[in-house]
Motif scaffolding. Sequence first.
Motif, PDB file in Angstrom:
ATOM      1  N   PRO A   1       0.810  -1.227   0.000  1.00  8.54           N
ATOM      2  CA  PRO A   1       0.000   0.000   0.000  1.00  8.54           C
ATOM      3  C   PRO A   1       0.842   1.277   0.000  1.00  8.54           C
ATOM      4  O   PRO A   1       0.542   2.236  -0.725  1.00  8.54           O
ATOM      5  CB  PRO A   1      -0.835  -0.133   1.281  1.00  8.54           C
ATOM      6  CG  PRO A   1      -0.925  -1.606   1.517  1.00  8.54           C
ATOM      7  CD  PRO A   1       0.395  -2.142   1.085  1.00  8.54           C
ATOM      8  N   ASP A   2       1.920   1.307   0.790  1.00  7.78           N
ATOM      9  CA  ASP A   2       2.768   2.491   0.833  1.00  7.78           C
ATOM     10  C   ASP A   2       3.508   2.703  -0.482  1.00  7.78           C
ATOM     11  O   ASP A   2       3.681   3.835  -0.946  1.00  7.78           O
ATOM     12  CB  ASP A   2       3.767   2.374   1.982  1.00  7.78           C
ATOM     13  CG  ASP A   2       3.086   2.351   3.333  1.00  7.78           C
ATOM     14  OD1 ASP A   2       2.424   3.338   3.674  1.00  7.78           O
ATOM     15  OD2 ASP A   2       3.199   1.339   4.032  1.00  7.78           O
ATOM     16  N   VAL A   3       3.931   1.617  -1.093  1.00 16.85           N
ATOM     17  CA  VAL A   3       4.601   1.710  -2.386  1.00 16.85           C
ATOM     18  C   VAL A   3       3.641   2.256  -3.449  1.00 16.85           C
ATOM     19  O   VAL A   3       4.007   3.124  -4.252  1.00 16.85           O
ATOM     20  CB  VAL A   3       5.155   0.326  -2.775  1.00 16.85           C
ATOM     21  CG1 VAL A   3       5.585   0.313  -4.242  1.00 16.85           C
ATOM     22  CG2 VAL A   3       6.335  -0.041  -1.884  1.00 16.85           C
ATOM     23  N   LEU A   4       2.420   1.761  -3.442  1.00 17.50           N
ATOM     24  CA  LEU A   4       1.436   2.264  -4.403  1.00 17.50           C
ATOM     25  C   LEU A   4       1.186   3.751  -4.207  1.00 17.50           C
ATOM     26  O   LEU A   4       1.044   4.507  -5.190  1.00 17.50           O
ATOM     27  CB  LEU A   4       0.130   1.482  -4.267  1.00 17.50           C
ATOM     28  CG  LEU A   4       0.169   0.004  -4.659  1.00 17.50           C
ATOM     29  CD1 LEU A   4      -1.179  -0.655  -4.367  1.00 17.50           C
ATOM     30  CD2 LEU A   4       0.545  -0.181  -6.130  1.00 17.50           C
ATOM     31  N   ASP A   5       1.143   4.193  -2.962  1.00 20.84           N
ATOM     32  CA  ASP A   5       0.936   5.621  -2.696  1.00 20.84           C
ATOM     33  C   ASP A   5       2.076   6.450  -3.279  1.00 20.84           C
ATOM     34  O   ASP A   5       1.852   7.532  -3.837  1.00 20.84           O
ATOM     35  CB  ASP A   5       0.813   5.869  -1.190  1.00 20.84           C
ATOM     36  CG  ASP A   5      -0.499   5.348  -0.616  1.00 20.84           C
ATOM     37  OD1 ASP A   5      -1.441   5.100  -1.399  1.00 20.84           O
ATOM     38  OD2 ASP A   5      -0.571   5.184   0.622  1.00 20.84           O
ATOM     39  N   GLU A   6       3.302   5.966  -3.140  1.00 20.26           N
ATOM     40  CA  GLU A   6       4.445   6.688  -3.693  1.00 20.26           C
ATOM     41  C   GLU A   6       4.363   6.767  -5.213  1.00 20.26           C
ATOM     42  O   GLU A   6       4.620   7.824  -5.815  1.00 20.26           O
ATOM     43  CB  GLU A   6       5.747   6.018  -3.273  1.00 20.26           C
ATOM     44  CG  GLU A   6       6.065   6.150  -1.790  1.00 20.26           C
ATOM     45  CD  GLU A   6       7.483   5.718  -1.467  1.00 20.26           C
ATOM     46  OE1 GLU A   6       8.386   5.977  -2.301  1.00 20.26           O
ATOM     47  OE2 GLU A   6       7.694   5.140  -0.390  1.00 20.26           O
ATOM     48  N   LEU A   7       4.001   5.673  -5.844  1.00 19.71           N
ATOM     49  CA  LEU A   7       3.926   5.650  -7.300  1.00 19.71           C
ATOM     50  C   LEU A   7       2.751   6.475  -7.809  1.00 19.71           C
ATOM     51  O   LEU A   7       2.849   7.118  -8.860  1.00 19.71           O
ATOM     52  CB  LEU A   7       3.818   4.206  -7.789  1.00 19.71           C
ATOM     53  CG  LEU A   7       5.067   3.356  -7.561  1.00 19.71           C
ATOM     54  CD1 LEU A   7       4.794   1.899  -7.922  1.00 19.71           C
ATOM     55  CD2 LEU A   7       6.240   3.886  -8.387  1.00 19.71           C
ATOM     56  N   ARG A   8       1.650   6.471  -7.085  1.00 23.71           N
ATOM     57  CA  ARG A   8       0.515   7.302  -7.459  1.00 23.71           C
ATOM     58  C   ARG A   8       0.908   8.776  -7.435  1.00 23.71           C
ATOM     59  O   ARG A   8       0.524   9.547  -8.317  1.00 23.71           O
ATOM     60  CB  ARG A   8      -0.657   7.047  -6.506  1.00 23.71           C
ATOM     61  CG  ARG A   8      -1.858   7.928  -6.723  1.00 23.71           C
ATOM     62  CD  ARG A   8      -2.583   7.597  -8.011  1.00 23.71           C
ATOM     63  NE  ARG A   8      -3.239   6.296  -7.911  1.00 23.71           N
ATOM     64  CZ  ARG A   8      -3.742   5.659  -8.980  1.00 23.71           C
ATOM     65  NH1 ARG A   8      -3.665   6.194 -10.180  1.00 23.71           N
ATOM     66  NH2 ARG A   8      -4.319   4.480  -8.831  1.00 23.71           N
ATOM     67  N   ALA A   9       1.700   9.164  -6.432  1.00 23.04           N
ATOM     68  CA  ALA A   9       2.150  10.547  -6.342  1.00 23.04           C
ATOM     69  C   ALA A   9       3.047  10.927  -7.521  1.00 23.04           C
ATOM     70  O   ALA A   9       3.096  12.102  -7.913  1.00 23.04           O
ATOM     71  CB  ALA A   9       2.887  10.777  -5.025  1.00 23.04           C
ATOM     72  N   MET A  10       3.742   9.940  -8.105  1.00 23.41           N
ATOM     73  CA  MET A  10       4.562  10.205  -9.289  1.00 23.41           C
ATOM     74  C   MET A  10       3.715  10.366 -10.552  1.00 23.41           C
ATOM     75  O   MET A  10       4.207  10.870 -11.567  1.00 23.41           O
ATOM     76  CB  MET A  10       5.549   9.050  -9.514  1.00 23.41           C
ATOM     77  CG  MET A  10       6.620   8.904  -8.481  1.00 23.41           C
ATOM     78  SD  MET A  10       7.727   7.526  -8.955  1.00 23.41           S
ATOM     79  CE  MET A  10       8.569   7.235  -7.401  1.00 23.41           C
ATOM     80  N   GLY A  11       2.473   9.890 -10.514  1.00 25.21           N
ATOM     81  CA  GLY A  11       1.606   9.981 -11.672  1.00 25.21           C
ATOM     82  C   GLY A  11       1.403   8.691 -12.428  1.00 25.21           C
ATOM     83  O   GLY A  11       0.789   8.686 -13.500  1.00 25.21           O
ATOM     84  N   TYR A  12       1.895   7.570 -11.894  1.00 26.77           N
ATOM     85  CA  TYR A  12       1.755   6.287 -12.570  1.00 26.77           C
ATOM     86  C   TYR A  12       0.343   5.718 -12.426  1.00 26.77           C
ATOM     87  O   TYR A  12      -0.297   5.842 -11.376  1.00 26.77           O
ATOM     88  CB  TYR A  12       2.733   5.265 -11.992  1.00 26.77           C
ATOM     89  CG  TYR A  12       4.122   5.338 -12.563  1.00 26.77           C
ATOM     90  CD1 TYR A  12       4.366   5.016 -13.889  1.00 26.77           C
ATOM     91  CD2 TYR A  12       5.204   5.715 -11.765  1.00 26.77           C
ATOM     92  CE1 TYR A  12       5.645   5.069 -14.420  1.00 26.77           C
ATOM     93  CE2 TYR A  12       6.489   5.770 -12.278  1.00 26.77           C
ATOM     94  CZ  TYR A  12       6.706   5.446 -13.611  1.00 26.77           C
ATOM     95  OH  TYR A  12       7.975   5.503 -14.128  1.00 26.77           O
ATOM     96  N   ALA A  13      -0.137   5.060 -13.481  1.00 25.41           N
ATOM     97  CA  ALA A  13      -1.278   4.156 -13.370  1.00 25.41           C
ATOM     98  C   ALA A  13      -0.771   2.863 -12.740  1.00 25.41           C
ATOM     99  O   ALA A  13       0.361   2.437 -12.988  1.00 25.41           O
ATOM    100  CB  ALA A  13      -1.890   3.882 -14.733  1.00 25.41           C
TER     101      ALA A  13
END
Length: 258
Positions: free
Chosen positions: A112-124
Amino acid sequence: MPAGPPGKHNAQAGGLGSVPALGRPERRAESLAVAGLQPFSSVDFPGRLAAVVFLQGCPWRCGYCHNPGLQSRGPGAGPRWPELRDWLARRVGRLDGVVFSGGEPSLDPALPDVLDELRAMGYALGLHTAGLAPRRLAVLLPRLDWVGLDIKAAPTDAALHDRITGRRGSVRAVRESLALLRSGSVDFECRSTVHPAWFTDADVLRLVSELSSVPRHVLQLARLPDASGTARAPIAWPSAALLAEARVIRPDLQLRAA
């Protein structure tokens, strides 16, 4: 889950350490058990050019598993999350998305934390899962854009599901995960790996029928070792007649190699 030995993905991840660090991630994200990386894929996240991150650990023992080296628990032999995160940060705009596979990625408490970081970068963000942990899937779904759900057998066929996974009662969690996806708004497809060593024609038709209302359903042909040790898909199966009958039930049914 995508085919291919984990070692291949690890080799492709070589050189990530030369990327400058962008700052320290949260401690939980640092513990992500990365087993390997496929830097570019056009088939693992429909409609997107994505990196595939393989995570370590899966409690099931499916007889046709393409990545048995990822079944045992542990930290994984791939790059650690800080360097992989920085590598992905450098590829924003060149990649559309990141999809997590395995193993069973939903079991990793750092995800979950990794997904949050990647979402902040703009990744789908995408996930390949066997649906064996519906409570964890529920936590992940608000962070995801797409899910590929592996359905091992018809959801009402508990006996066949247990034979494939090597775990008793394994289908109950899958039913819950499928219900979560059906009731939610995240795009998903169901994938079923089939082979005549496990499936009769009637089993295949039952499976297709029970999943006829999901957005997409793909049959994947398992590749098993022959006498020479080479992994091969079954010859002349499913038959043209079986496929025709299945496509009466679901005209858009897809068939591809696992």
